[in-house]
Design an enzyme around this catalytic site. Structure first.
Site, PDB file in Angstrom:
ATOM      1  N   ASP A  36      30.501 -21.406  18.028  1.00  0.00           N
ATOM      2  CA  ASP A  36      29.655 -22.271  18.850  1.00  0.00           C
ATOM      3  C   ASP A  36      28.196 -22.068  18.451  1.00  0.00           C
ATOM      4  OD1 ASP A  36      28.626 -23.867  20.869  1.00  0.00           O
ATOM      5  OD2 ASP A  36      29.986 -23.080  22.385  1.00  0.00           O
ATOM      6  N   CYS A  78      28.134 -30.075  20.710  1.00  0.00           N
ATOM      7  CA  CYS A  78      29.417 -29.421  20.992  1.00  0.00           C
ATOM      8  C   CYS A  78      30.593 -30.367  21.241  1.00  0.00           C
ATOM      9  CB  CYS A  78      29.271 -28.503  22.207  1.00  0.00           C
ATOM     10  SG  CYS A  78      27.978 -27.273  22.081  1.00  0.00           S
ATOM     11  N   HIS A  99      35.644 -28.180  26.576  1.00  0.00           N
ATOM     12  CA  HIS A  99      34.500 -29.092  26.484  1.00  0.00           C
ATOM     13  C   HIS A  99      34.870 -30.541  26.198  1.00  0.00           C
ATOM     14  CE1 HIS A  99      29.889 -28.652  25.912  1.00  0.00           C
ATOM     15  NE2 HIS A  99      30.258 -28.412  27.160  1.00  0.00           N
TER      16      HIS A  99
END
Length: 514
Positions: free
Chosen positions: A30, A70, A133
């Site tokens: 990430d 993301c 996510h």
């Protein structure tokens, strides 16, 4: 066409000719930048396990995400499709990045087919560890979209919140929450201490051991988020890096990946496991140097479609199958992991939808080069295209003047006149063209009058025209927000006594500043 590769089906068979279909592990970092690994030149050399992984496998210096943020990049990885196709974009404002904060109403559509759903047909068991996510409402969760197991969270580890205006993010074990960040799962914002990476490591180790004992093929999607601000590391690693807290987090991740590889050897399945390491987008320079990483020689970072925002560290590892010590200059993307995984599992890709990834099998096993473009999207706009060593910018934008005056800067110390613009600049009539071999930092546009410009742009223009003529955008999922859809009362909250009062629904049009 570039996507219709000669001998595709012969190559597909080559991926599994040495034995049964392999286990698949995708290690998705990430906000980790291209310049964060020793093998890519990071001077502290604090990633010995990843550096060894590269020495034992194949390094990809030209590997890209599908979006500089993301959520869209993760949706692209698991669907094999650009965010503009799978719906992970907004039409609320031109060329805005958007993701899935707690207040977002949308998520991964049921019409999208995710990698674990397809691998299940070949007998694979699948687990996601870490950040999802792709939507936090229950019907968007991983186990509703092909995963058999999940340990992690639907959102990033922002907080702590007061549980009145905004709830703390839940952590799930499969379909039910087992606590919340900053409550049962501690993150000390003063010291950066948290045991989350160790928890995620143990989840991976246990899953691998269990599947090996059952002799069942598996997909492990290890999507941890320690290098996303607020950065964290466990006590053992705090203060051990020359790079500060961010380096501590990287060192712990590197150590964890070494332990995952060791578990594969211990279980005697390393030679039957394909492992791929990469990141979801470039390093967040706005968080650097204490909370962000490095994009090496590349321009800008996360949020932008310059190289620093979308070129990622990438390593493929499969002992006995991928020759050691290889470097591939193939243009690769996270969407290729979808196609490649299907080939390795002996499956055919869906034929009822446009896919944007390619099968990397001939690259992995024969170090071939497949001619293909890379598309750089920001929200609903095609910002740039790379083909061969050339990159054409159709639009440029870093972020607005208003944000810059507030100290928000995605290109700190990297002002390039006419390139790192703070207004959205339309170059569609005469794109800015760079040669990324001579100029990886995108600082010296090729002159419009040069023959080189005309020759390169003729090829790229044809690619863009074909792409746009066949593009059918998905229904945008990131347009509507509503406080009522936040993580107030997640599944399982009743057992823990952690349910919170849900406010009245009052949807609004999401605002995306950049």
């Amino acid at each position: 066409m570039w996507r219709l590769m000669l001998g595709f089906f012969l190559v597909a068979a080559a991926g599994t000719e040495a034995g049964s279909a392999p286990n698949i592990i995708i290690l998705l970092m990430d906000d980790m930048g291209w310049g964060d690994l020793g093998v890519f030149g990071e001077p502290s050399r604090e990633t010995p396990n990843l550096d060894r992984m590269a020495a034992e496998g194949m390094l990809f210096p030209n590997f890209y995400t599908a979006n500089p943020l993301c959520s869209p990049s993760r949706a692209a990885l698991l669907t094999g499709r650009l965010p503009i196709r799978n719906g992970f974009y907004t039409t609320n404002a031109h060329a805005r990045n958007a993701y899935t904060p707690q207040e977002i109403v949308g998520g991964i559509p049921d019409s999208e087919i995710l990698l674990p759903e397809l691998l299940r047909k070949a007998g694979y068991s699948s687990k996601i560890v870490g950040k999802w996510h792709l939507g936090h409402q229950a019907h968007f969760h991983p186990m509703k979209h092909g995963f058999d197991e999940w340990f992690g969270a639907p959102n990033c580890h922002f907080g702590p919140y007061n549980n009145k205006d905004k709830p703390n993010i839940p952590v799930y074990n499969n379909s039910e929450m087992v606590g919340r960040y900053y409550e049962e799962f501690k993150i000390n914002l003063k010291t950066g201490e948290s045991n989350l990476t160790q928890i995620y490591l143990q989840e991976a180790i246990e899953f691998i051991g269990r599947q090996a004992a059952k002799k069942q093929n598996f997909l492990l999607y290890w999507a941890i988020d320690a290098t996303h601000a607020p950065v964290y590391a466990s006590r053992t690693f705090l203060g051990t890096s020359q790079r500060g807290l961010y380096g501590d987090a990287v060192r712990e991740i590197d150590d964890s990946i070494g332990k995952i590889q060791q578990q594969l050897h211990t279980q005697n399945i390393a030679n039957n496991t394909f492992v791929f390491f990469t990141s979801d987008n470039g390093a967040a320079l706005i968080s650097a140097p204490n909370q962000g990483g490095s994009n090496g020689p590349f321009l800008c970072g996360k949020e932008t479609t310059f190289e620093g925002g979308m070129r990622e560290p990438a390593i493929a590892w499969w002992p006995g199958r991928i020759p050691a010590g290889q470097v591939s200059y193939q243009l690769g993307t996270v969407m290729d992991l979808f196609m490649t995984s299907l080939t390795l599992a002996g499956l055919q890709p869906p034929t009822d939808r446009q896919l944007d990834g390619i099968d990397l099998s001939p690259v992995l096993f024969q170090n071939k080069i497949i001619s293909r473009p890379v598309f750089y999207y920001r929200g609903n706009e095609l910002m740039a295209v790379r083909f061969d060593l050339y990159k054409a910018h159709y639009w440029t934008w870093s972020n607005s003047w208003e944000e810059l005056q507030q100290g928000i800067n995605f290109c700190p110390g990297q002002n390039v006149t006419g390139v790192t613009t703070h207004d959205q600049k339309d170059y569609t009539i005469q794109p800015l063209l760079f040669h990324l071999g001579r100029d990886p930092g995108e600082r010296y546009p090729i002159r419009f009058s040069h023959q080189e410009y005309e020759t390169a742009m003729r090829k790229i223009t044809n690619i863009v025209q074909h792409h746009k003529s066949s593009l059918v955008p998905g229904e945008p999922q990131l347009n509507v927000c509503d406080q009522a859809v936040m993580n107030w009362s997640p599944p399982g909250c009743e057992k823990l006594g952690k349910c919170l009062k849900i406010p009245r629904s009052n949807p609004w049009k999401c605002n995306w500043p950049h």
